[in-house]
Design a protein around this motif. Structure first.
Motif, short mmCIF file in Angstrom:
data_model
loop_
_atom_site.label_atom_id
_atom_site.label_comp_id
_atom_site.label_asym_id
_atom_site.label_seq_id
_atom_site.Cartn_x
_atom_site.Cartn_y
_atom_site.Cartn_z
N SER A 19 0.82 -1.21 0.00
CA SER A 19 0.00 0.00 0.00
C SER A 19 0.86 1.26 0.00
N GLN A 20 2.00 1.23 0.70
CA GLN A 20 2.88 2.40 0.70
C GLN A 20 3.55 2.59 -0.65
N ILE A 21 3.88 1.50 -1.32
CA ILE A 21 4.49 1.60 -2.64
C ILE A 21 3.49 2.18 -3.64
N LEU A 22 2.26 1.67 -3.60
CA LEU A 22 1.22 2.14 -4.52
C LEU A 22 0.69 3.51 -4.10
N GLY A 23 0.81 3.82 -2.79
CA GLY A 23 0.32 5.09 -2.27
C GLY A 23 -1.17 5.11 -2.02
N ARG A 24 -1.78 3.92 -1.90
CA ARG A 24 -3.22 3.88 -1.68
C ARG A 24 -3.62 2.52 -1.11
N ALA A 56 0.40 12.45 10.38
CA ALA A 56 -0.76 11.61 10.10
C ALA A 56 -1.96 12.46 9.71
N LEU A 57 -2.15 13.58 10.39
CA LEU A 57 -3.27 14.46 10.06
C LEU A 57 -3.17 15.03 8.66
N GLU A 58 -1.95 15.27 8.18
CA GLU A 58 -1.79 15.73 6.81
C GLU A 58 -2.31 14.68 5.83
N VAL A 59 -2.09 13.40 6.14
CA VAL A 59 -2.61 12.32 5.29
C VAL A 59 -4.14 12.31 5.35
N ALA A 60 -4.69 12.46 6.56
CA ALA A 60 -6.15 12.47 6.71
C ALA A 60 -6.77 13.65 5.95
N LYS A 61 -6.12 14.80 6.00
CA LYS A 61 -6.63 15.97 5.26
C LYS A 61 -6.63 15.71 3.77
N GLU A 62 -5.55 15.10 3.29
CA GLU A 62 -5.48 14.79 1.86
C GLU A 62 -6.58 13.82 1.46
N ASN A 63 -6.86 12.84 2.31
CA ASN A 63 -7.93 11.90 2.01
C ASN A 63 -9.29 12.59 2.01
N LEU A 104 -10.87 9.16 17.27
CA LEU A 104 -9.59 9.27 17.95
C LEU A 104 -8.53 8.42 17.27
N CYS A 105 -7.29 8.92 17.28
CA CYS A 105 -6.17 8.19 16.65
C CYS A 105 -6.53 7.91 15.19
N THR A 106 -6.92 8.94 14.49
CA THR A 106 -7.54 8.78 13.17
C THR A 106 -6.60 8.26 12.10
N GLY A 107 -5.28 8.56 12.20
CA GLY A 107 -4.34 8.08 11.18
C GLY A 107 -4.70 8.59 9.80
N SER A 108 -4.97 7.68 8.89
CA SER A 108 -5.34 8.04 7.51
C SER A 108 -6.72 8.67 7.43
N GLY A 109 -7.49 8.59 8.52
CA GLY A 109 -8.87 9.09 8.50
C GLY A 109 -9.86 8.10 7.95
N CYS A 110 -9.45 6.84 7.77
CA CYS A 110 -10.32 5.88 7.07
C CYS A 110 -11.63 5.63 7.82
N GLY A 154 -14.87 0.27 0.16
CA GLY A 154 -15.27 0.80 -1.14
C GLY A 154 -14.67 2.14 -1.50
N LEU A 155 -13.78 2.67 -0.66
CA LEU A 155 -13.13 3.95 -0.92
C LEU A 155 -11.63 3.72 -1.04
N SER A 156 -10.97 4.59 -1.79
CA SER A 156 -9.53 4.51 -1.95
C SER A 156 -8.87 5.58 -1.09
N PHE A 157 -7.99 5.15 -0.17
CA PHE A 157 -7.34 6.07 0.75
C PHE A 157 -5.85 6.20 0.42
N PHE A 158 -5.39 7.44 0.38
CA PHE A 158 -3.97 7.72 0.26
C PHE A 158 -3.27 7.31 1.55
N VAL A 159 -2.15 6.62 1.42
CA VAL A 159 -1.36 6.22 2.60
C VAL A 159 0.12 6.45 2.32
N ASN A 160 0.89 6.64 3.39
CA ASN A 160 2.35 6.68 3.30
C ASN A 160 2.92 6.13 4.59
N GLU A 161 4.20 6.38 4.81
CA GLU A 161 4.88 5.79 5.97
C GLU A 161 4.46 6.42 7.30
#
Length: 374
Positions: free
Chosen positions: A110-115, A215-222, A186-192, A120-127
Motif C-alpha cells: 500500500s505504501q508503494i502504490l500510495g493507496r 498523520a493528520l496531513e494524510v487524513a486531510k489529503e484523504n 480518535l487516533c484517526t491516522g489516515s482518516g479511514c 469501497g473507498l480509496s485512501f492515500f497512505v504513506n509511511e
C-alpha cells in the motif's frame, strides 16, 4: 542496489536468445523468485499489482497482454538489446524495478502504490500512517447497522429511553435515524474510519483527532480526495484546528494527545459533545512490536502501534477521560486485538459504560468493543 535487479533481468533475457524481446510474464516470473526469497507471502499478487501500476494496466489488459513482447530489437548483442529496451519502455521498466526493490525490502504494498482500498473507498497512505485493514471494516458495519435500526425502541442496545415530564418513557431527542450526528474519531491516522462514516452517515460534526501532525496531513489529503466534488465551501480555522465545510457537515482535524486539546477546541467551535466516539488506537504490547511482520515492524509508525506494556493503555484513557466529552446516550466503538476482548470490556464496564459488548470480525475473531454512555 540501484538498477541491480533490472540489469540482472536484462542479462537473463539476453542469455535466453529471445530475439531481444520479453514480456510482462517474463518480468513476473523473474520477480517471483526474489519476492518469495524475501518472505513476501502473496508474491504472485504483489508482482502483478506492481506491474499493472508501473505499466498503467488494469487487470483485464494485463491478463490479455502479459505474454506479448514489450521490447524488440534487430541486434542480438546485449548493448543493442539494452538500448532498444531503454528507447521503448524506459520509464515503466525503471519504475517497476524501483517498486520491486522496495517490496523485497518489505515496504508494504500500500505504501508503494500510495493507496489502500477500505469500505469501497480509496485512501492515500504513506509511511506516516497505518494502512487501512479489512478487519477494521467490521467496526464501520457495526456502527451503520446500529444507526440504521435505532428506531427499535424495544432494544436497549440501540436506543436509550428516558422518562418525560409525565413519567412516560420516551427516546432521547436527537438520536432518531437520519439525525445529524457529532462524531469523534480518535487516533484517526489516515482518516479511514471517520471519513468512511462521514460518507455513509448524516453527520453534523466530524472531528478527526491524532497526536501526529504528519498523520493528520494524510487524513486531510484523504478528505480532499474523497469529498472534493461534493464540497460547496472551504474554510480554514486559525489555530490548532483545521475545518472544511461540506453542505451542513463540518469536518475538523485536530492535533492532540488524545483529549488534551479537546476542551478548548470544543469551546471555540461550539461543540457540546459527541454522539459517537470511535477509535482504532495503538494496542500492540510494546515488547511484541519488533516480532511483527517486517512490513509492520520496520515500515509502519511505532506511534500508531505501541499500546504500552500490556497493550491496553489507550483503552484505559478512552474509557476514563472520553466520557466527559460524550452526550447522554452516546455510543463508543473501539477496535481491539483478537485476545483483548474480555479485558477491554471490563475496562469500559468499570468506568460506568452500559451495554458493553465484544463483537467479531469476518473471520470470527474478537475485533471490537462497543458501549453506551448513559
Amino acid at each position: 542496489m540501484e538498477n541491480s535487479l533490472k540489469e540482472e533481468f536484462l542479462r537473463s533475457q539476453f542469455e535466453k536468445e529471445k530475439n531481444n524481446a520479453f514480456s510482462l510474464f517474463d518480468l513476473e516470473k523473474f520477480s517471483l523468485q526474489h519476492l518469495k526469497k524475501a518472505g513476501v507471502e502473496e508474491a504472485e499478487l504483489d508482482a502483478r499489482l506492481l506491474l499493472q501500476e508501473a505499466f498503467s494496466l488494469d487487470t483485464k489488459d494485463y491478463l490479455l497482454l502479459k505474454r506479448e513482447p514489450i521490447a524488440r530489437g534487430e541486434s542480438m548483442n546485449s548493448g543493442q538489446f539494452y538500448d532498444d529496451l531503454e528507447r521503448n519502455v524506459p520509464f515503466s521498466l525503471a519504475l517497476y524495478f524501483s517498486f520491486l526493490e522496495k517490496r523485497i525490502a518489505r515496504v508494504p504494498l500500500s505504501q508503494i502504490l500510495g493507496r489502500q482500498e477500505f469500505f469501497g473507498l480509496s485512501f492515500f497512505v504513506n509511511e506516516n500512517v497505518l494502512s487501512p485493514r479489512q478487519d477494521t471494516e467490521c467496526i464501520i458495519e457495526r456502527i451503520l447497522e446500529e444507526e440504521k435500526y435505532r428506531k427499535r425502541q424495544d432494544d436497549p442496545m440501540l436506543c436509550r429511553k428516558e422518562k418525560d415530564v409525565n413519567g412516560e418513557e420516551g427516546r432521547r431527542a436527537g438520536i432518531e435515524e437520519g439525525d445529524n450526528l457529532s462524531v469523534l474519531d480518535l487516533c484517526t491516522g489516515s482518516g479511514c474510519i471517520g471519513l468512511t462514516l462521514a460518507k455513509n452517515l448524516k453527520c453534523k460534526t466530524m472531528l478527526l483527532l491524532d497526536k501526529s501532525g504528519k498523520a493528520l496531513e494524510v487524513a486531510k489529503e484523504n478528505y480532499r480526495r474523497i469529498f472534493l466534488e461534493q464540497k460547496e465551501t472551504i474554510k480554514t480555522v486559525v489555530g490548532d484546528g483545521f475545518e472544511e465545510r461540506r453542505k451542513e457537515a463540518s469536518v475538523y482535524f485536530l492535533e492532540s494527545d488524545l483529549f488534551e486539546s479537546l476542551p478548548l477546541f470544543m469551546e471555540e467551535h461550539g461543540i457540546s459533545g459527541f454522539d459517537l466516539l470511535v477509535s482504532n488506537p495503538p494496542y500492540i504490547k510494546r515488547d511484541v512490536i519488533e516480532t511483527l511482520d517486517a512490513e509492520v515492524s520496520l515500515h509502519e509508525p511505532v506511534l500508531a502501534l505501541d499500546g504500552g506494556k500490556d497493550g491496553l493503555d489507550f483503552y484505559r484513557r478512552i474509557a476514563k477521560e472520553g466520557k466527559h466529552f460524550l452526550l447522554p446516550g452516546a455510543r463508543v466503538y473501539v477496535e481491539i486485538g483478537y485476545d483483548q476482548g474480555a479485558r477491554v470490556k471490563d475496562i469500559f464496564q468499570k468506568e460506568g459504560f452500559f451495554y458493553v459488548e465484544v463483537f467479531q470480525d469476518y473471520e470470527g475473531r474478537d475485533r471490537g468493543v462497543r458501549g453506551t454512555f448513559l
